[in-house]
Design a protein around this motif. Sequence first.
Motif, PDB file in Angstrom:
ATOM      1  N   UNK A 492       0.820  -1.202   0.000  1.00 43.77           N
ATOM      2  CA  UNK A 492       0.000   0.000   0.000  1.00 43.77           C
ATOM      3  C   UNK A 492       0.861   1.263   0.000  1.00 43.77           C
ATOM      4  N   UNK A 493       0.339   2.268  -0.641  1.00 44.09           N
ATOM      5  CA  UNK A 493       0.985   3.579  -0.585  1.00 44.09           C
ATOM      6  C   UNK A 493       0.624   4.252   0.739  1.00 44.09           C
ATOM      7  N   UNK A 538       5.166  -3.067   3.930  1.00 48.05           N
ATOM      8  CA  UNK A 538       4.314  -3.049   2.741  1.00 48.05           C
ATOM      9  C   UNK A 538       2.849  -3.159   3.139  1.00 48.05           C
ATOM     10  N   UNK A 539       2.581  -3.931   4.202  1.00 51.00           N
ATOM     11  CA  UNK A 539       1.199  -4.146   4.635  1.00 51.00           C
ATOM     12  C   UNK A 539       0.785  -3.169   5.722  1.00 51.00           C
ATOM     13  N   UNK A 540      -0.197  -3.614   6.526  1.00 51.41           N
ATOM     14  CA  UNK A 540      -0.717  -2.707   7.557  1.00 51.41           C
ATOM     15  C   UNK A 540      -0.775  -3.371   8.941  1.00 51.41           C
ATOM     16  N   UNK A 541      -0.092  -4.497   9.116  1.00 51.96           N
ATOM     17  CA  UNK A 541      -0.156  -5.188  10.410  1.00 51.96           C
ATOM     18  C   UNK A 541       0.494  -4.346  11.512  1.00 51.96           C
ATOM     19  N   UNK A 542       1.683  -3.828  11.223  1.00 50.50           N
ATOM     20  CA  UNK A 542       2.373  -3.016  12.221  1.00 50.50           C
ATOM     21  C   UNK A 542       1.575  -1.751  12.527  1.00 50.50           C
ATOM     22  N   UNK A 543       0.959  -1.186  11.493  1.00 49.38           N
ATOM     23  CA  UNK A 543       0.110  -0.010  11.676  1.00 49.38           C
ATOM     24  C   UNK A 543      -1.054  -0.334  12.616  1.00 49.38           C
ATOM     25  N   UNK A 544      -1.659  -1.523  12.431  1.00 50.35           N
ATOM     26  CA  UNK A 544      -2.766  -1.926  13.300  1.00 50.35           C
ATOM     27  C   UNK A 544      -2.287  -2.107  14.744  1.00 50.35           C
ATOM     28  N   UNK A 717       9.321  -4.095  -9.578  1.00 56.07           N
ATOM     29  CA  UNK A 717       9.498  -2.643  -9.651  1.00 56.07           C
ATOM     30  C   UNK A 717       8.489  -1.910  -8.770  1.00 56.07           C
ATOM     31  N   UNK A 718       7.243  -2.395  -8.756  1.00 58.40           N
ATOM     32  CA  UNK A 718       6.225  -1.699  -7.974  1.00 58.40           C
ATOM     33  C   UNK A 718       6.595  -1.692  -6.491  1.00 58.40           C
ATOM     34  N   UNK A 719       7.000  -2.844  -5.955  1.00 57.37           N
ATOM     35  CA  UNK A 719       7.364  -2.939  -4.547  1.00 57.37           C
ATOM     36  C   UNK A 719       8.572  -2.053  -4.237  1.00 57.37           C
ATOM     37  N   UNK A 720       9.545  -2.061  -5.130  1.00 57.52           N
ATOM     38  CA  UNK A 720      10.758  -1.249  -4.923  1.00 57.52           C
ATOM     39  C   UNK A 720      10.417   0.241  -4.955  1.00 57.52           C
ATOM     40  N   UNK A 721       9.531   0.643  -5.885  1.00 54.12           N
ATOM     41  CA  UNK A 721       9.151   2.059  -5.998  1.00 54.12           C
ATOM     42  C   UNK A 721       8.421   2.525  -4.746  1.00 54.12           C
ATOM     43  N   UNK A 722       7.525   1.657  -4.205  1.00 51.81           N
ATOM     44  CA  UNK A 722       6.806   2.027  -2.984  1.00 51.81           C
ATOM     45  C   UNK A 722       7.774   2.222  -1.817  1.00 51.81           C
ATOM     46  N   UNK A 748      -0.855   8.126  -7.280  1.00 52.51           N
ATOM     47  CA  UNK A 748      -0.455   9.013  -6.180  1.00 52.51           C
ATOM     48  C   UNK A 748       1.042   8.935  -5.914  1.00 52.51           C
ATOM     49  N   UNK A 749       1.666   7.807  -6.205  1.00 52.34           N
ATOM     50  CA  UNK A 749       3.110   7.637  -6.032  1.00 52.34           C
ATOM     51  C   UNK A 749       3.845   8.135  -7.268  1.00 52.34           C
ATOM     52  N   UNK A 750       3.331   7.789  -8.454  1.00 53.51           N
ATOM     53  CA  UNK A 750       3.979   8.185  -9.717  1.00 53.51           C
ATOM     54  C   UNK A 750       4.128   9.703  -9.816  1.00 53.51           C
ATOM     55  N   UNK A 751       3.101  10.409  -9.337  1.00 60.79           N
ATOM     56  CA  UNK A 751       3.110  11.865  -9.490  1.00 60.79           C
ATOM     57  C   UNK A 751       4.196  12.530  -8.648  1.00 60.79           C
ATOM     58  N   UNK A 752       4.692  11.841  -7.621  1.00 63.04           N
ATOM     59  CA  UNK A 752       5.695  12.439  -6.734  1.00 63.04           C
ATOM     60  C   UNK A 752       7.106  11.953  -7.038  1.00 63.04           C
ATOM     61  N   UNK A 753       7.249  11.092  -8.053  1.00 61.10           N
ATOM     62  CA  UNK A 753       8.562  10.529  -8.377  1.00 61.10           C
ATOM     63  C   UNK A 753       8.938  10.843  -9.820  1.00 61.10           C
ATOM     64  N   UNK A 754      10.243  10.900 -10.058  1.00 68.83           N
ATOM     65  CA  UNK A 754      10.754  11.047 -11.423  1.00 68.83           C
ATOM     66  C   UNK A 754      11.425   9.740 -11.813  1.00 68.83           C
ATOM     67  N   UNK A 755      10.996   9.157 -12.931  1.00 68.54           N
ATOM     68  CA  UNK A 755      11.543   7.870 -13.378  1.00 68.54           C
ATOM     69  C   UNK A 755      12.519   8.108 -14.520  1.00 68.54           C
ATOM     70  N   UNK A 756      13.699   7.484 -14.402  1.00 65.00           N
ATOM     71  CA  UNK A 756      14.742   7.643 -15.422  1.00 65.00           C
ATOM     72  C   UNK A 756      15.087   6.266 -15.972  1.00 65.00           C
TER      73      UNK A 756
END
Length: 774
Positions: A492-493, A538-544, A717-722, A748-756
């Motif tokens: 999750x973002x 990556x998940x929400x267990x620790x958040x919970x 790539x998705x996991x690494x980008x997050x 929401x993540x793509x808009x804040x990052x620059x991909x090269x």
Amino acid sequence: MAKKEEKIVPLLPLRGLLVYPTMVLHLDVGREKSVQALEKAMMDDHIIFLTTQRDISIDEPSEEDIFKVGTLTKIKQMLKLPNGTIRVLVEGMQRGEMTKYTDEGDYFSVTALPLDERDSKDAEDEALMRTLLDHFDQYIKLSKKISGETLSTVSDIDEPGRMADIIASHLPLKLKEKQEVLETLDIKERLNKVIEIIHNEKEVLQLEKKIGQRVKRSMERTQKEYYLREQMKAIQKELGDKEGKTGEVDILNSRIEEAGMPDHVKLTALKELERYEKVPSTSAESSVIRNYLDWLISLPWSNATEDRLDLKRAEKILDEDHYGLEKVKDRVLEYLAVQKLTNSLKGPILCLSGPPGVGKTSLAKSVAKSLDRHFVRISLGGVRDESEIRGHRRTYVGAMPGRIIQGMKKAGTINPVFLLDEIDKMSNDFRGDPSSALLEVLDPEQNHTFSDHYIEETYDLSKVMFIATANNLATIPGPLRDRMEIITIAGYTELEKIHIAKDHLLQKQLKDHGLKKSHLQIRESAIRNIVRYHTREAGVRSLERQLASICRKAAKQIVSEEKKKLIITDKNLSDYLGKNKFRYGQAELEDQVGVATGLAYTTVGGDTLSIEVSLSPGKGKLILTGKLGDVMKESAQAAFSFIRSRAKEMNIDENFHEKNDIHIHVPEGAVPKDGPSAGITMATALISALTGRAVRKEVGMTGEITLRGRVLPIGGLKEKTLSAHRAGLTKIILPKDNERDIEDIPESVRSELTFVPVSHLDEVLQHALTGESK
């Protein structure tokens, strides 16, 4: 044999009856022409010709319908019965042959030629008579339908021909056989014929007796069993056991009939029930059979729930239970749409792959809820015995079916949503390979005939919707992975985590801790700080868990300090969770020489990885530390060799490897690290150390390097980008071949990052290194 004069006499055709000479018997005559023939004979000399019809169904026989040889008979008495039938007493006189047949209008008459027989007998006749009498005596003893007085009467007869006639009349012969005896004028031949007939009849009687005895024994056994059962019931009743095993068998029989089993399974169940009834209750086999029958009966063979094929309702349920995860939701809605159109789709085999805590298990429950199906879950973590999947043979002590059949019994329907949790954590040993046993379960072309060692009969799993969960696809064997449709859940973002915490996790924790919304309020800014500074996952267990910690402390304050309402903000968050556990923002606070930030993929999601390079005087020794795997070591060697080959172009001393020892270190050395995506990161850190140019702090990179400097594609790539977004990086350098994977990253993540996207290490250096040497 001598011929006499022909006589014209009335004809009386007989149906199914034959009269021999010297025989006296009653006849009932009803046909009009036969009655007229009798009256005509009574007016003349009381003589009438009796012969038999070939076909008894003909009412008015013609000449072809009666036998030519008959008996000239004398009418002794005639009596008219109230119903119009004539009863007449006749006595056979001698054989006669019909030479002419005449229809007189009211009756039939024939011209009959009397056939004489010789009266004298010789020694052969005597022998034949004795033989015949002996056979007749044996026949009477076997038959028991002829009285002993008949034998005495026959024994007194001296004429051989008459004896043959009398005995033939007492035998239950077919009409054709009786007629053959009547037409046999030669005495010896007639005696032999009757002997042969009575011999055959004797054999038939002996066979009948054997069959009768066999049937009697069977009946006696059946009656005995029935009597004993009734006695058993009576004894059980007296002892207070009202039902007993017999009552139990009746109940089991009715349950088998109601179970809806296929015919071949029902036949097996009834056979086992029959065995169970015969085996004593004290026998160990009795309990084995009973357990087997209980399993067969309790399994769902035909009971199914009806899918609620309402796409809007299903979409609403999935959205209410889970935020994000659009790919999985779309797949479920696609299945529902196809099911609605075809109504015959086999259950899909989905595998939800992703880090812990991203909602794989709870998503499967939501799928069951949206389909309105029963849900059943089994955990495969640590399973290493094949019998856990396929069951044990019934011959083993404590045998039971495998987890698949157990799950189907628990579900109670043939079309549940079946969750195979932690499918990547199965192992194998000398007891077999459970992942291989799962191949049949998860193959849509085979699982309609799944075979469990305990049940033995085939079971249909084709209507089951199987959903598997896994953290690491690499540990799942290839053939098993090939049978499943892999759906990756990356994580999750930050925005999604805040949304999940507000709408799902907080409400759940308030309920679990006995709090109301009026007791505790957590502002969005506080939740954002919890996500940023107190969790990195990556998940929400620790958040919970962090939310649960706040709820516990709030509950204590409400009870002990009698506070009515608590509001948690980013200002007072540290009072409840303590100081920040993680640093949010840049992975590095400033540009540094010899330190590059790489992006890594782990089983718990993506993560950032700092790679440090240190130079010291020496003889070119390459030191690698940080508990690196073989693949990362090879990446370091490839980067080192590439730099040596391009040293002059990069303004690096060509003899640097002879003057310096190079130490490459990846922090958190106790954690094993491996994977084919750290090549360009190692090369960048090494070049930075050798040139003195700093690596930009906002840049994260991933990609493998070749000896020619080409950048190869990577996975995850998705996991690494997050993870890069969580760490506060703003520029991601990635292989050009992975450019297509950028679309999978949330907007929401793509808009804040620059991909090269890059294809060569030279491009990496342009974007990663600063211009000045420090």
